[in-house]
Design an enzyme around this catalytic site. Structure first.
Site, PDB file in Angstrom:
ATOM      1  CB  THR A 268      -0.889   0.020   1.250  1.00  8.53           C
ATOM      2  OG1 THR A 268      -0.103  -0.410   2.359  1.00  8.53           O
ATOM      3  CG2 THR A 268      -2.075  -0.893   1.093  1.00  8.53           C
ATOM      4  CG  PHE A 395      -4.768   5.446   6.194  1.00  8.24           C
ATOM      5  CD1 PHE A 395      -3.711   4.557   6.025  1.00  8.24           C
ATOM      6  CD2 PHE A 395      -4.596   6.755   5.772  1.00  8.24           C
ATOM      7  CE1 PHE A 395      -2.505   4.970   5.468  1.00  8.24           C
ATOM      8  CE2 PHE A 395      -3.394   7.184   5.207  1.00  8.24           C
ATOM      9  CZ  PHE A 395      -2.342   6.282   5.057  1.00  8.24           C
ATOM     10  CB  CYS A 402      -4.669   1.849   8.384  1.00  6.51           C
ATOM     11  SG  CYS A 402      -2.958   1.378   8.127  1.00  6.51           S
TER      12      CYS A 402
HETATM   13 MN1  MNH Z   1      -3.008  -0.485   6.575  1.00 11.52          MN
HETATM   14  C1  MNH Z   1      -5.859  -1.814   7.903  1.00 11.52           C
HETATM   15  C2  MNH Z   1      -4.833   1.124   4.208  1.00 11.52           C
HETATM   16  C3  MNH Z   1      -0.155   1.042   5.474  1.00 11.52           C
HETATM   17  C4  MNH Z   1      -1.108  -2.382   8.738  1.00 11.52           C
HETATM   18  N1  MNH Z   1      -4.968  -0.390   6.131  1.00 11.52           N
HETATM   19  C5  MNH Z   1      -6.008  -0.981   6.825  1.00 11.52           C
HETATM   20  C6  MNH Z   1      -7.261  -0.606   6.227  1.00 11.52           C
HETATM   21  C7  MNH Z   1      -6.965   0.208   5.172  1.00 11.52           C
HETATM   22  C8  MNH Z   1      -5.535   0.352   5.122  1.00 11.52           C
HETATM   23  C9  MNH Z   1      -7.965   0.861   4.219  1.00 11.52           C
HETATM   24  C10 MNH Z   1      -8.653  -1.047   6.680  1.00 11.52           C
HETATM   25  C11 MNH Z   1      -9.092  -2.259   5.908  1.00 11.52           C
HETATM   26  C12 MNH Z   1     -10.501  -2.718   6.233  1.00 11.52           C
HETATM   27  O1  MNH Z   1     -11.295  -1.982   6.824  1.00 11.52           O
HETATM   28  O2  MNH Z   1     -10.799  -3.849   5.861  1.00 11.52           O
HETATM   29  N2  MNH Z   1      -2.573   0.793   5.090  1.00 11.52           N
HETATM   30  C13 MNH Z   1      -3.473   1.352   4.242  1.00 11.52           C
HETATM   31  C14 MNH Z   1      -2.775   2.258   3.337  1.00 11.52           C
HETATM   32  C15 MNH Z   1      -1.458   2.248   3.707  1.00 11.52           C
HETATM   33  C16 MNH Z   1      -1.333   1.320   4.822  1.00 11.52           C
HETATM   34  C17 MNH Z   1      -3.438   3.070   2.228  1.00 11.52           C
HETATM   35  C18 MNH Z   1      -0.280   3.001   3.150  1.00 11.52           C
HETATM   36  C19 MNH Z   1      -0.337   4.073   2.434  1.00 11.52           C
HETATM   37  N3  MNH Z   1      -0.984  -0.659   7.013  1.00 11.52           N
HETATM   38  C20 MNH Z   1       0.006   0.131   6.504  1.00 11.52           C
HETATM   39  C21 MNH Z   1       1.251  -0.168   7.176  1.00 11.52           C
HETATM   40  C22 MNH Z   1       0.982  -1.151   8.098  1.00 11.52           C
HETATM   41  C23 MNH Z   1      -0.428  -1.450   7.987  1.00 11.52           C
HETATM   42  C24 MNH Z   1       2.572   0.501   6.880  1.00 11.52           C
HETATM   43  C25 MNH Z   1       1.892  -1.827   9.064  1.00 11.52           C
HETATM   44  C26 MNH Z   1       3.111  -1.452   9.369  1.00 11.52           C
HETATM   45  N4  MNH Z   1      -3.400  -1.880   8.033  1.00 11.52           N
HETATM   46  C27 MNH Z   1      -2.474  -2.538   8.793  1.00 11.52           C
HETATM   47  C28 MNH Z   1      -3.160  -3.418   9.709  1.00 11.52           C
HETATM   48  C29 MNH Z   1      -4.546  -3.251   9.486  1.00 11.52           C
HETATM   49  C30 MNH Z   1      -4.664  -2.267   8.420  1.00 11.52           C
HETATM   50  C31 MNH Z   1      -2.489  -4.333  10.705  1.00 11.52           C
HETATM   51  C32 MNH Z   1      -5.693  -3.920  10.239  1.00 11.52           C
HETATM   52  C33 MNH Z   1      -5.985  -3.119  11.492  1.00 11.52           C
HETATM   53  C34 MNH Z   1      -7.114  -3.702  12.322  1.00 11.52           C
HETATM   54  O3  MNH Z   1      -8.140  -4.084  11.754  1.00 11.52           O
HETATM   55  O4  MNH Z   1      -6.950  -3.734  13.532  1.00 11.52           O
END
Ligand code: MNH
Length: 459
Positions: A268, A395, A402
């Site tokens: 992402t 996010f 996120c």
């Molecule tokens: Mn990320 C959940 C987008 C970077 C770890 N992330 C989500 C969701 C989105 C998202 C949208 C919710 C999904 C859902 O509702 O089903 N994340 C991003 C984007 C970036 C991103 C657009 C970068 C730009 N994410 C990161 C990074 C990490 C990470 C860097 C870890 C180091 N994300 C997660 C985790 C979740 C999540 C873990 C789930 C959190 C939860 O449900 O508790």
């Protein structure tokens, strides 16, 4: 859910539904096309599966109400559980391990914790710069950003180096991960041809998952048996209990989290950086403005922690890139109880809908008639205040949003700032944006020729 009265594209056929004109490689872009015609709420029916999409800002505002709706683990996510189990991303909110892990890991993702990751992120970024310094021709932007973000999460999360910049072939973990993700996605396609394909690769998938878990287990074991204690994500998971109850994560869950962070924590961010570079090179005036900011704030120095958040305009460029192409392109919401959405659409408890973010992020009701143009000034604080809060959700939303947001933003602003500080970027003027869809979105085939700037101003 009962979909009578919800619009769909004209020309729906019996059995196959809206299959004509849809491409299994571009489900998000197909949905965007359909939504522009028939949004802000619509269905698409592909073979036996009818999905409701909600893309209008007012309806999404309702869906984001945590009292009545929550995250739905379905469609894109359900099959990922074979890989990531009850890790944070794929856990049901009702699973006790979700809150336990959320509460234990939250401190590692607060803004303050970024100070600790900063030198590690710089270290990974230096490898990107070294490889671009040595480049004699165009570089594949998405591939190199993926190298960068994989190195960052590997080191900041687990003290592990994938060696992405030294390899010509991807690390075996990465090959296995990409194949396993594709396998999980294919499970949603009900075409007989695809079903046969999946059946034929079940054994490979098992091997791929084993490749991933074996590496993670090795890294964990090395840390347990006398590796240096560290306050990285792994260190935290091994050492810390719940802040109130003291309860610890079990070993299988730690493994699931480790795989989750690598998968969720790099593609992402990589896509966001790649789209930002794409848009900047299409808009030289905006690139000049972003670079002027870097020169003014950083000069020719390597940035220290506190100077990253000062790149306000660079941050807006990333925000705007993620508006047009949110690299995690959607999320699902499930009704906790019987509700009527928008005063019209009945949902029973357990019914769910999908929020296609590229459509929400272009809803003229929130973004105006020029919603399709790239304009980072939309993220000036004054402009943000004038918009409905739920018009921008790259996010995700609510308690399942996120956890890595601050991490991703620090990493991305840092990397984009360093690239602007160091290079003149020449893009192929004939390149037309083409988007590759996997679990995430990325510009495909987008290359740049980086040239070290003749003069980096002193400040
Ligand atoms: Mn990320 C959940 C987008 C970077 C770890 N992330 C989500 C969701 C989105 C998202 C949208 C919710 C999904 C859902 O509702 O089903 N994340 C991003 C984007 C970036 C991103 C657009 C970068 C730009 N994410 C990161 C990074 C990490 C990470 C860097 C870890 C180091 N994300 C997660 C985790 C979740 C999540 C873990 C789930 C959190 C939860 O449900 O508790």
């Amino acid at each position: 859910m009962d979909t009578t009265g919800i619009p769909h594209r004209p020309g729906r056929l019996p059995v196959i539904g809206d299959l004509v004109g849809s491409n299994p490689r571009t489900p998000v872009q197909d949905t965007v096309r359909v939504g522009r015609e028939v949004g802000p709420i619509f269905t698409r029916k592909l073979l036996g599966l009818e999905i409701v999409f909600v893309s209008g800002v007012d309806l999404v505002d309702e869906l984001n109400d945590e009292a009545r709706f929550g995250k739905h683990v379905g469609l894109g996510l359900r099959h990922l559980r074979a890989l990531a189990g009850d890790g944070l991303f794929t856990a049901h909110t009702s699973e006790p391990n979700w809150r336990l892990a959320h509460d234990i890991l939250q401190p590692a993702f607060r803004q303050e914790a970024m100070r600790g990751y900063h030198p590690i992120m710089l270290d990974a970024a230096r490898e990107l710069l070294a490889s671009w310094d040595a480049a004699t021709g165009p570089v594949d932007v998405a591939a190199d950003m993926t190298r960068l973000t994989l190195e960052t999460i590997g080191r900041a999360g687990f003290g592990y180096r994938f060696g992405s910049f030294e390899r010509t072939e991807p690390h075996p973990f990465v090959t296995a991960m990409i194949r396993a993700l594709r396998y999980a996605q294919l499970q949603n396609i009900r075409l007989p041809l695809v079903k046969r394909l999946i059946a034929g690769s079940a054994r490979q998938n098992k091997a791929d998952i084993a490749t991933m878990t074996d590496l993670v287990d090795e890294v964990i074991e090395a840390r347990r048996s006398g590796g240096e204690p560290s306050r990285d994500l792994l260190g935290l998971m091994l050492a810390e209990g719940h802040p109130e109850t003291g309860e610890r994560l079990d070993p299988v869950n730690i493994r699931n989290q480790a795989i989750t962070f690598v998968v969720a924590g790099h593609e992402t961010t990589s896509g966001a950086l790649s789209f930002a570079l794409y848009y900047l090179t299409r808009h030289p005036d905006l690139l000049a403005r972003a670079r002027a900011e870097v020169d003014a704030v950083w000069g020719d120095r390597e940035p220290e922690f506190g100077s990253v958040a000062k790149l306000r305009y660079v941050r807006r460029v990333l925000d705007e890139a993620m508006r047009l192409w949110p690299t995690a392109p959607g999320y699902s919401r499930e009704a906790h109880e019987d509700v009527v959405l928008g005063g019209r659409y009945a949902m029973s408890a357990g019914d769910w809908v999908l929020v296609p973010l590229p459509l929400l992020h272009r809803d003229p009701a929130a973004w105006g008639p020029d919603a399709e143009t790239f304009d980072p000034d939309r993220f000036d604080p004054a402009a943000v205040r004038k918009r409905p809060g739920h018009a921008y959700k790259p996010f995700g939303t609510g308690e399942r949003a996120c956890i890595g947001r601050q991490f991703a933003l620090h990493e991305a602003v840092l990397a984009l700032g360093l690239v602007l500080q160091r290079y003149d970027l020449e893009a192929d003027p004939d390149y037309r944006l083409e988007i590759a869809e996997s679990l995430t979105l990325k510009p495909a085939g987008f290359t740049l020729t980086p040239r070290v700037r003749a003069l980096v101003p002193q400040s």
